[in-house]
Motif scaffolding. Sequence first.
Motif, PDB file in Angstrom:
ATOM      1  N   UNK A 145      -4.681   8.917   9.939  1.00 29.51           N
ATOM      2  CA  UNK A 145      -5.115   7.709  10.148  1.00 29.51           C
ATOM      3  C   UNK A 145      -6.058   7.216   9.298  1.00 29.51           C
ATOM      4  N   UNK A 146      -7.610   8.131   8.465  1.00 33.58           N
ATOM      5  CA  UNK A 146      -8.585   7.512   8.159  1.00 33.58           C
ATOM      6  C   UNK A 146      -7.109   6.166   6.867  1.00 33.58           C
ATOM      7  N   UNK A 147      -6.813   7.453   6.150  1.00 35.46           N
ATOM      8  CA  UNK A 147      -5.355   6.005   5.131  1.00 35.46           C
ATOM      9  C   UNK A 147      -5.143   5.360   5.828  1.00 35.46           C
ATOM     10  N   UNK A 148      -4.068   4.277   7.008  1.00 37.26           N
ATOM     11  CA  UNK A 148      -4.050   4.063   7.533  1.00 37.26           C
ATOM     12  C   UNK A 148      -5.341   2.545   8.196  1.00 37.26           C
TER      13      UNK A 148
ATOM     14  N   UNK B 175       0.711  -0.995   0.075  1.00 33.83           N
ATOM     15  CA  UNK B 175      -0.522  -0.032  -0.415  1.00 33.83           C
ATOM     16  C   UNK B 175       0.825   0.985  -0.087  1.00 33.83           C
ATOM     17  N   UNK B 176       0.854   2.250  -0.888  1.00 35.56           N
ATOM     18  CA  UNK B 176       0.944   3.820  -0.858  1.00 35.56           C
ATOM     19  C   UNK B 176       0.520   4.968  -0.883  1.00 35.56           C
ATOM     20  N   UNK B 177       1.098   5.384   0.239  1.00 38.75           N
ATOM     21  CA  UNK B 177       0.400   6.896   0.248  1.00 38.75           C
ATOM     22  C   UNK B 177       1.365   8.124  -0.766  1.00 38.75           C
ATOM     23  N   UNK B 178       0.376   8.270  -1.301  1.00 40.76           N
ATOM     24  CA  UNK B 178       0.993  10.246  -1.831  1.00 40.76           C
ATOM     25  C   UNK B 178      -0.164  10.668  -1.354  1.00 40.76           C
TER      26      UNK B 178
ATOM     27  N   UNK C 215      -2.570   2.553  -3.842  1.00 38.68           N
ATOM     28  CA  UNK C 215      -2.677   3.623  -3.514  1.00 38.68           C
ATOM     29  C   UNK C 215      -3.784   4.627  -2.558  1.00 38.68           C
ATOM     30  N   UNK C 216      -3.495   5.542  -2.000  1.00 37.49           N
ATOM     31  CA  UNK C 216      -4.158   6.216  -1.409  1.00 37.49           C
ATOM     32  C   UNK C 216      -3.547   7.353  -1.487  1.00 37.49           C
ATOM     33  N   UNK C 217      -4.600   8.596  -1.686  1.00 36.98           N
ATOM     34  CA  UNK C 217      -3.907   9.953  -1.587  1.00 36.98           C
ATOM     35  C   UNK C 217      -4.146  10.482  -0.614  1.00 36.98           C
ATOM     36  N   UNK C 218      -3.310  10.895   0.322  1.00 40.89           N
ATOM     37  CA  UNK C 218      -3.907  11.608   1.712  1.00 40.89           C
ATOM     38  C   UNK C 218      -2.399  12.180   2.567  1.00 40.89           C
ATOM     39  N   UNK C 219      -2.428  13.605   2.592  1.00 44.06           N
ATOM     40  CA  UNK C 219      -1.728  14.754   3.298  1.00 44.06           C
ATOM     41  C   UNK C 219      -1.664  14.157   4.392  1.00 44.06           C
ATOM     42  N   UNK C 220      -0.444  13.504   4.828  1.00 45.68           N
ATOM     43  CA  UNK C 220       0.081  12.750   6.626  1.00 45.68           C
ATOM     44  C   UNK C 220       0.383  13.715   7.039  1.00 45.68           C
TER      45      UNK C 220
END
Length: 247
Positions: A73-76, A35-38, A61-66
């Motif tokens: 939290x939502x992305x994880x 899983x990749x967050x960008x 892939x998930x778009x989220x500003x960490x």
Amino acid sequence: MTRAFTGKVALVIGGTRGIGAAISRQLAADGAAVAMIHRSRSGEADALLAELQATGADALTIAADVGDPVALNDAIDTVIARFGRLDILINNAGLAITGPLADYPPDAFDRVFAVNVRAPFLAAQKAAGVMTQGGRIITIGSIVADRMPGAGGTLYAASKAALAGMTRGLARDLGDRGITANLVQPGPIDTERNPADGPNAEANRSPLAIRRHGSAEEVAVLVAYLASGSAGFVTGAVYNIDGGWSA
Ligand code: NDP
């Protein structure tokens, strides 16, 4: 064929470009579901997703500003819901706001620490809650935590220096569960933010024993080792991959 990470799920935060993309490719090649967050560059994220899926990898892939704790939290949560587990966390996304000390914008400290320190901490805390024996937390810092090449990087260096303490703390917090935490500190690596042919490239190489930029792939191989079962006795460690800057 069983590969090193067959059956494992990896989350690479900032996993779609530069060093993070090389880590995503390496872990997927070694059999992990990735899983990749960008943050926002969805074209590149979609292209890498398609590339990994074409090799047979299970990927997301998930778009989220960490820098936003709720978005992180939502992305994880999305990753855990999709894959049902999490074995390897790579904290790679970073933010550099640099310049003369007097010129930092008022919110610079909070923005840099939100991405470079708070996000790795919150991600590690959340990931550790679902990891089992053999879990791996690997954070990408920077050699500027130890060696400042010149003026203008106070905030970035301060944020990257915080990661060594965090990593040692995580190692102590999680050791009895067989989960390791380690920090990788690159020197100049040839990516969009630090190109080997850019205006600052020669200055960046001048303090090195091996006077070239490193490649994202070289960092990824080190990360893959730290993520592997072979590295189960390595925790709380700081690995410099800096062309001998620290020598
Ligand atoms: P970047 O720091 O530009 O990383 C790019 C990746 O991180 C992309 O996937 C990007 O998403 C994602 N990202 C950036 N900010 C966020 C955010 N706020 N939320 C979610 N995702 C985000 O490139 P590098 O590969 O150069 O650097 C990677 C790491 O290595 C950083 O932590 C950096 O500080 C560190 N480092 C780099 C060195 C170098 O010379 N390159 C040297 C030493 C350390 P998107 O594509 O959508 O923007």
